[in-house]
Design a protein around this motif. Structure first.
Motif, short mmCIF file in Angstrom:
data_model
loop_
_atom_site.label_atom_id
_atom_site.label_comp_id
_atom_site.label_asym_id
_atom_site.label_seq_id
_atom_site.Cartn_x
_atom_site.Cartn_y
_atom_site.Cartn_z
N LYS A 88 0.95 -13.53 -7.50
CA LYS A 88 0.50 -12.30 -8.15
C LYS A 88 0.88 -11.12 -7.26
CE LYS A 88 -3.78 -13.45 -8.17
NZ LYS A 88 -5.26 -13.42 -8.38
N VAL A 89 0.86 -9.92 -7.84
CA VAL A 89 1.20 -8.72 -7.08
C VAL A 89 0.15 -7.65 -7.28
CG1 VAL A 89 3.66 -9.25 -7.29
CG2 VAL A 89 2.60 -7.63 -8.88
N GLU A 90 0.05 -6.77 -6.29
CA GLU A 90 -0.87 -5.64 -6.41
C GLU A 90 -0.36 -4.49 -5.54
OE1 GLU A 90 -5.62 -4.53 -6.07
OE2 GLU A 90 -4.93 -6.61 -6.24
N VAL A 91 -0.32 -3.30 -6.13
CA VAL A 91 0.01 -2.09 -5.39
C VAL A 91 -1.24 -1.23 -5.34
CG1 VAL A 91 1.42 -0.01 -5.30
CG2 VAL A 91 2.43 -2.15 -6.11
N VAL A 92 -1.64 -0.86 -4.13
CA VAL A 92 -2.86 -0.07 -3.95
C VAL A 92 -2.51 1.26 -3.31
CG1 VAL A 92 -4.40 -2.04 -3.82
CG2 VAL A 92 -3.29 -1.22 -1.74
N ARG A 114 4.86 4.27 -6.26
CA ARG A 114 4.04 3.17 -6.76
C ARG A 114 4.78 2.34 -7.80
NH1 ARG A 114 1.05 1.47 -10.79
NH2 ARG A 114 1.72 3.23 -12.05
N ARG A 115 5.46 3.03 -8.73
CA ARG A 115 6.23 2.32 -9.77
C ARG A 115 7.36 1.52 -9.16
NH1 ARG A 115 5.39 7.23 -12.60
NH2 ARG A 115 7.42 7.98 -11.90
N GLU A 116 8.04 2.11 -8.19
CA GLU A 116 9.16 1.41 -7.54
C GLU A 116 8.65 0.19 -6.78
OE1 GLU A 116 12.78 2.21 -4.33
OE2 GLU A 116 11.47 3.86 -4.96
N ALA A 169 0.84 -1.20 0.00
CA ALA A 169 0.00 0.00 0.00
C ALA A 169 0.88 1.25 0.00
CB ALA A 169 -0.91 0.00 1.22
N VAL A 170 0.60 2.15 -0.92
CA VAL A 170 1.32 3.41 -1.02
C VAL A 170 0.41 4.52 -0.52
CG1 VAL A 170 2.40 5.08 -2.58
CG2 VAL A 170 2.71 2.62 -2.96
#
Length: 287
Positions: free
Chosen positions: A74-78, A51-53, A37-38
């Motif tokens: 799988k991956v997810e950035v929220v 977020r990109r990093e 989480a960002v």
């Protein structure tokens, strides 16, 4: 157990959570979703860069899990306040287990209250595993705690349904108290009377625990009592040390069957101070 969600802040603490989740995924052929989480309450440029990093780092971690460990990932950035974002993703994904790293401990100051870990455990609708110890092997001995309530029995059943520990050793601990000693009456008791009263309460608790253990979903568990001479947290941690447990299982609610705030509860105290892993089972899962 088919789906494990790992909440990571990409720190060394979170590495423990990832390694434990990997061991569990390999043991049960489960999928892993890595979530970061960002916090978006900052200038947009900084948020997008972070977020990109984070996405790049998660993709590298996922590739390692797939290629080296043979785990589907799988991956997810929220974007959002970390605890709220993690809770929302967990609610949407409905994983069998959410794995997090230990909270930050700070000398002379308890900062567990209000941390991402505490807020996540309080609000999550799925079991949450806090990985405190460095994972080296599958769990060997699991300590299940009970207050002898139906909710506690349901929490143990929910734990059994996860299949986390497989065929490892189990112990079931009940910490009993002597309620009259908390009243004014003990002033009239001498030491012998106090000791006899505690023994009587222990005998009642032993019978109740025997009945409880016979009705649980975990067979071949060693059931034992400890008197709450100091605090329930101390007795649970001491009991875990006595049986060399590497995982403690607790429900996040008490005898009322209603969810209580984790703040100040036995569960919160154990989560704050345990050196071994702790699995918190919420009412939504246990009941």
């Amino acid at each position: 157990m088919k789906h494990i969600m790992v909440a990571t802040d990409l720190s060394e603490r979170s590495d423990r959570a990832l390694r434990r989740a990997t061991l569990l995924a390999r043991q049960w052929d489960a999928d892993i979703t890595l979530v970061n989480a960002v916090d978006e309450d900052r200038p947009r440029r900084i948020v997008e860069e972070e977020r990109r990093e984070a996405l790049s780092l998660l993709q590298d971690m996922a590739a390692t899990l797939r290629n080296i460990d043979g785990v589907r990932c799988k991956v997810e950035v929220v974007l959002g306040e970390p605890s709220q974002a993690i809770i929302q993703v967990a609610a949407a994904m409905a994983p069998d287990l959410l794995v997090i790293g230990p909270h930050r401990r700070q000398l002379f100051r308890d900062i567990f209250i209000g941390t991402t870990a505490e807020r996540t455990i309080r609000a999550a609708s799925c079991p949450v595993l806090m990985v405190n110890a460095a994972p080296a092997a599958p769990y060997r001995h699991v300590l299940l705690t009970t207050d002898l309530s139906d909710g506690s029995r349901a929490a143990i059943a929910a734990y059994a349904g996860l299949g986390i520990a497989g065929t490892v050793a189990h112990s079931i601990l009940h910490v009993f108290d002597a309620p009259l000693l908390g009243l004014a009456l003990p002033a009239a008791m001498d030491e012998r009377d106090r000791r006899l009263y505690i023994e009587e309460e222990g005998q009642k608790a032993a019978l109740a625990l025997e009945t409880f253990c016979a009705s649980t979903a975990v067979g071949s568990a060693k059931c034992f009592l400890r008197y709450e001479q100091t605090t329930a947290k101390h007795e649970i941690l001491s009991g875990a040390a006595d049986v060399h447990a590497d995982l403690i299982v607790l429900a996040t609610h008490g005898k009322s069957g209603l969810q209580k705030l984790l703040l100040g509860s036995v569960t919160e105290q154990v989560l704050r101070d345990a050196a071994v892993d702790v699995l918190a089972i919420p009412p939504a899962t246990a009941i």
